[in-house]
Design a protein around this motif. Structure first.
Motif, PDB file in Angstrom:
ATOM      1  N   ALA A  51       0.837  -1.200   0.000  1.00  0.00           N
ATOM      2  CA  ALA A  51       0.000   0.000   0.000  1.00  0.00           C
ATOM      3  C   ALA A  51       0.868   1.244   0.000  1.00  0.00           C
ATOM      4  O   ALA A  51       0.596   2.215  -0.718  1.00  0.00           O
ATOM      5  CB  ALA A  51      -0.925  -0.001   1.218  1.00  0.00           C
ATOM      6  N   PHE A  52       1.936   1.202   0.783  1.00  0.00           N
ATOM      7  CA  PHE A  52       2.827   2.360   0.829  1.00  0.00           C
ATOM      8  C   PHE A  52       3.458   2.608  -0.546  1.00  0.00           C
ATOM      9  O   PHE A  52       3.521   3.741  -1.022  1.00  0.00           O
ATOM     10  CB  PHE A  52       3.915   2.128   1.878  1.00  0.00           C
ATOM     11  CG  PHE A  52       4.711   3.355   2.186  1.00  0.00           C
ATOM     12  CD1 PHE A  52       4.226   4.290   3.067  1.00  0.00           C
ATOM     13  CD2 PHE A  52       5.913   3.589   1.560  1.00  0.00           C
ATOM     14  CE1 PHE A  52       4.932   5.435   3.335  1.00  0.00           C
ATOM     15  CE2 PHE A  52       6.630   4.729   1.824  1.00  0.00           C
ATOM     16  CZ  PHE A  52       6.146   5.654   2.710  1.00  0.00           C
ATOM     17  N   VAL A  93       2.252   1.746  -3.452  1.00  0.00           N
ATOM     18  CA  VAL A  93       1.227   2.247  -4.374  1.00  0.00           C
ATOM     19  C   VAL A  93       0.997   3.734  -4.143  1.00  0.00           C
ATOM     20  O   VAL A  93       0.840   4.513  -5.084  1.00  0.00           O
ATOM     21  CB  VAL A  93      -0.086   1.462  -4.190  1.00  0.00           C
ATOM     22  CG1 VAL A  93      -1.215   2.117  -4.957  1.00  0.00           C
ATOM     23  CG2 VAL A  93       0.097   0.039  -4.675  1.00  0.00           C
ATOM     24  N   ALA A  94       1.011   4.152  -2.866  1.00  0.00           N
ATOM     25  CA  ALA A  94       0.773   5.559  -2.561  1.00  0.00           C
ATOM     26  C   ALA A  94       1.894   6.438  -3.117  1.00  0.00           C
ATOM     27  O   ALA A  94       1.685   7.612  -3.397  1.00  0.00           O
ATOM     28  CB  ALA A  94       0.640   5.761  -1.055  1.00  0.00           C
ATOM     29  N   LEU A  95       3.081   5.868  -3.248  1.00  0.00           N
ATOM     30  CA  LEU A  95       4.193   6.678  -3.752  1.00  0.00           C
ATOM     31  C   LEU A  95       4.154   6.848  -5.267  1.00  0.00           C
ATOM     32  O   LEU A  95       4.714   7.807  -5.795  1.00  0.00           O
ATOM     33  CB  LEU A  95       5.528   6.026  -3.368  1.00  0.00           C
ATOM     34  CG  LEU A  95       5.927   6.176  -1.912  1.00  0.00           C
ATOM     35  CD1 LEU A  95       7.343   5.706  -1.717  1.00  0.00           C
ATOM     36  CD2 LEU A  95       5.795   7.622  -1.474  1.00  0.00           C
ATOM     37  N   PRO A 124       1.811   7.784  -7.498  1.00  0.00           N
ATOM     38  CA  PRO A 124       1.361   9.063  -8.054  1.00  0.00           C
ATOM     39  C   PRO A 124       2.323  10.203  -7.777  1.00  0.00           C
ATOM     40  O   PRO A 124       2.538  11.050  -8.651  1.00  0.00           O
ATOM     41  CB  PRO A 124       0.008   9.302  -7.367  1.00  0.00           C
ATOM     42  CG  PRO A 124      -0.078   8.343  -6.277  1.00  0.00           C
ATOM     43  CD  PRO A 124       0.800   7.204  -6.608  1.00  0.00           C
TER      44      PRO A 124
END
Lengths: 313, 374
Positions: B106-107, B109-111, B113
């Motif tokens: 998740a971390f 994926v958040a990076l 964008p």
């Protein structure tokens, strides 16, 4: 005067002078001014919004009355925000867990900064990125969804060729809501009693079991309110949606086509510069609806936070 | 029954009978192993490499793109590592490994964008910025050329005016909340409403400013000061919150020492409390400025847009950087390339300004962090 009263008066009570009264009054006045401003938002929006109640259809984008004008916009606003939350909530919980629990001490602060940077990017730049990069990148996914999942009403298609769909808007909104949800949940995770966490680990729990036993039970209400604050952001976000979405103001659950519902905020941004007369009033009335919704959402979220903070102390 | 046999460790030669029918429950508990078999430390890395290369092979043969490859690799990793862990370490550890992988995933994926956005803006915007771009306005420019000078001046003026209004009000409110309000009803209400105010949509702030000034100046009013009013509505809550936090950090001993010298309360605040927390206050104000400098929607409503330089906050439309980006990209003119190029250039300038303000705020915060007496 006895010694006890002397000791009591030594409890740091300075002499009150005129300067004190003026200064205290100014400080108090500033606080009252803020409350006045908040009330002013509601009052002025109402004053300027009321004339739109009996506006002719020509000024309402073809809608028969104000309610018929606002309803599709409200639907789009809620739909986009819902998509955003469905994506953002699990991601931000993961990110918050990394920062608060998983990452080594020395790393957790820099990681937090990096996520904060996401919040610092102006919304118009997100819009630019969404329309020029993300949208086209998602087109193959939409085509695939249309072909293979087309039996679901959400992916009925026909798939957009530009990627300017409400799903893209929802993804962009998710990115913008993520830092807010993360910031609050990670604070709540960090506040959970350290002793219990260590006790769970000492009894042989794995890290995930420790989180289930000692972190999540304490942060449930905090997570709820964090998600609601993210919802507030997603509901009110304007520019990213205005740029990313190709809106036609319909009510549909089809997420990947060229025909999308608009949102209140985006509609105001798109129509306001050219609106005149009662058209302006109608837009302001829709803005009042948005204000009331976000106010209620934020109010509830903050009330939950305040209550859970009181309990933790 | 699933009883694990510990590996024979050197130095101990105790025989552990397993499954002996005459063994009592207490005996069996006593013989439960104290150590579990564990995957080696490098096992996640190994699985990651294997997953990446295996899906890479498939990706090459089937002609997948990079996103699909990454997705496949992550999926394989999420299945393979927990399965391996399950066979060696047991179900609980397998679950733990799965969650760990998911959370870090998740971390990551958040990076995506953030990295992609910075890359896009840099690669599209760097080529646009030159001297002309920074020193020309868009007056009388069709097609190529022109610049963002008018928009930068507009952003500077509007943001400065907003800061001039918000900082005194916000700071005084913070002082009221910390020094005078105590636990009174009014103070608690203000704290709560300020929190709620941080969630006001920016476009509503713009509408508020319009609805306010339209009463005085008539329909279609557009001017820079209105934008400043809208922005200060967004800025005040941030200033109050950070100011409040910083003032609360000032140790009470300082206040009491000052009172003991006979200094009135207001002079204590002005001369002792505020200077002590000045670093933190500046940090908060800078962050608030960074936040509102990138606001678009309210300025679109009330400040309007223009191609010319306007230095007067109180008259006529005023261009600002975010509004410039918006119009340059959505209404680029013919041919569209030049307008869109200018949008990317302006976006890069805006991001640089906002990031610089953020870094400055952190630096100030670290340099002048108040000593909290610990």
């Amino acid at each position: 005067m006895s010694t006890t009263t002397a000791a009591e008066s030594a409890k740091a009570k300075p002499r009150a002078r005129r300067g004190d009264r003026v200064f205290a009054g100014t400080a108090r006045g500033a606080g009252l001014l803020i409350m006045l401003a908040l009330a002013g938002v509601a009052v002025f929006l109402t004053i300027e919004g009321i004339p739109a109640v009996d506006a002719p259809p020509g000024k309402l984008g073809g809608a028969e009355n104000l309610a018929a004008f606002i309803w599709p916009l409200l639907f789009g606003t809620l739909l986009a925000a819902l998509i955003a939350l469905l994506i953002a909530t699990p991601l931000s919980l993961g990110v918050a867990l990394v920062i608060a629990v998983y990452a080594p001490r020395s790393l957790s602060k820099p990681l937090g900064y990096v996520i904060d940077l996401l919040a610092a990017v102006p919304s118009v730049v997100y819009g630019l990125w969404g329309i020029a990069f993300l949208g086209p990148q998602l087109v193959p996914l939409y085509v695939w969804l249309d072909e293979h999942m087309g039996w679901l009403p959400f992916f009925a298609g026909p798939a957009s060729t530009t990627g300017k769909t409400i799903l893209t808007a929802g993804v962009v909104l998710a990115i913008m809501a993520l830092p807010i949800i993360t910031a609050i949940t990670r604070e709540i995770f960090a506040q959970t009693p350290r002793l219990q966490r260590e006790a769970a680990l000492a009894l042989g729990a794995t890290r995930w079991e420790m989180i289930q036993l000692a972190v999540l039970p304490y942060s449930r209400s905090g997570i709820v309110s964090a998600v609601m604050l993210g919802l507030g952001r997603a509901l009110g976000e304007t520019m990213a949606v205005a740029m990313v979405l190709s809106a036609s103001g319909v009510v549909t659950f089809n997420l990947i086509s060229n025909v999308n519902p608009s949102t209140i905020a985006a509609n105001i941004a798109l129509q306001f510069p050219e609106a005149t007369g009662l058209g302006v009033n109608a837009l302001i009335a829709s803005g009042l609806v948005l204000f009331v919704i976000t106010f209620v959402v934020n109010f509830t979220a903050r009330a939950i936070v305040a209550r859970s903070e009181k309990r933790l102390r | 029954m699933n009883v694990r046999v510990p590996r024979p460790t050197p130095g101990t030669d105790t025989e552990i009978p397993v499954g002996d029918p005459h063994e009592s429950a207490a005996d069996r508990r006593a013989h439960l192993p104290l150590t579990h078999p564990q995957l080696p430390r490098w096992s996640p890395a190994l699985v990651a490499v294997l997953a990446a290369s295996a899906t890479g092979l498939v990706a090459l043969t089937l002609g997948w793109g990079l996103p699909l490859w990454a997705l496949g690799a992550v999926a394989v990793y999420l299945v393979a590592l927990p399965l391996w862990a399950r066979s060696v370490e047991g179900g609980r550890a397998a679950k733990d490994r799965l969650v760990t992988a998911l959370v870090w995933g998740a971390f990551g994926v958040a990076l995506i964008p953030l990295v992609s956005l910075v890359w896009e803006v840099l690669s599209n915007g760097l080529g646009v910025i030159d001297r002309e771009f920074l020193t020309y306005s868009m007056r009388n420019i069709v097609g190529e050329g022109g610049g963002i000078y008018h928009a930068m001046i507009g952003t500077l003026l509007v943001t400065a005016a907003a800061a001039l209004m918000s900082v005194p009000v916000g700071l005084m409110t913070a002082i009221y909340l910390v020094e005078y309000g105590g636990k009174s009803r009014l103070a608690r209400t203000i704290t709560f409403l300020v929190d709620v105010m941080t969630g006001i949509p920016s476009i509503v702030a713009g509408l508020f400013a319009y609805a306010l000034f339209v009463l005085f100046f008539g329909e279609g009013i557009r001017f820079g000061f209105g934008g400043a009013v809208a922005l200060s509505l967004l800025m005040i809550p941030i200033v109050v919150r950070s100011g409040e936090e910083m003032l609360r950090l000032v140790p009470n001993d300082l206040r009491e020492a000052s009172y003991a010298l006979g200094v009135p309360k207001w002079r204590t605040i002005v001369k002792v409390v505020v200077p002590t927390s000045l670093g933190g206050i500046i940090t908060g104000v800078t962050l608030a400025v960074a936040r509102v400098a990138g606001e678009t929607a309210p300025l679109l409503i009330i400040a309007g847009s223009t191609d010319s330089l306007n230095r007067n906050l109180f008259d006529e439309r005023m261009m600002t950087l975010p509004v410039f980006i918006y119009y340059s990209y959505t209404q680029p003119g013919v041919p569209p390339e030049f307008g869109q190029e200018r949008a990317w250039g302006a976006a890069l300038v805006l991001i640089l300004i906002v990031m610089a303000l953020n870094l400055l705020a952190r630096a100030v915060g670290r340099r002048y962090a108040p000593k909290s007496g610990r």
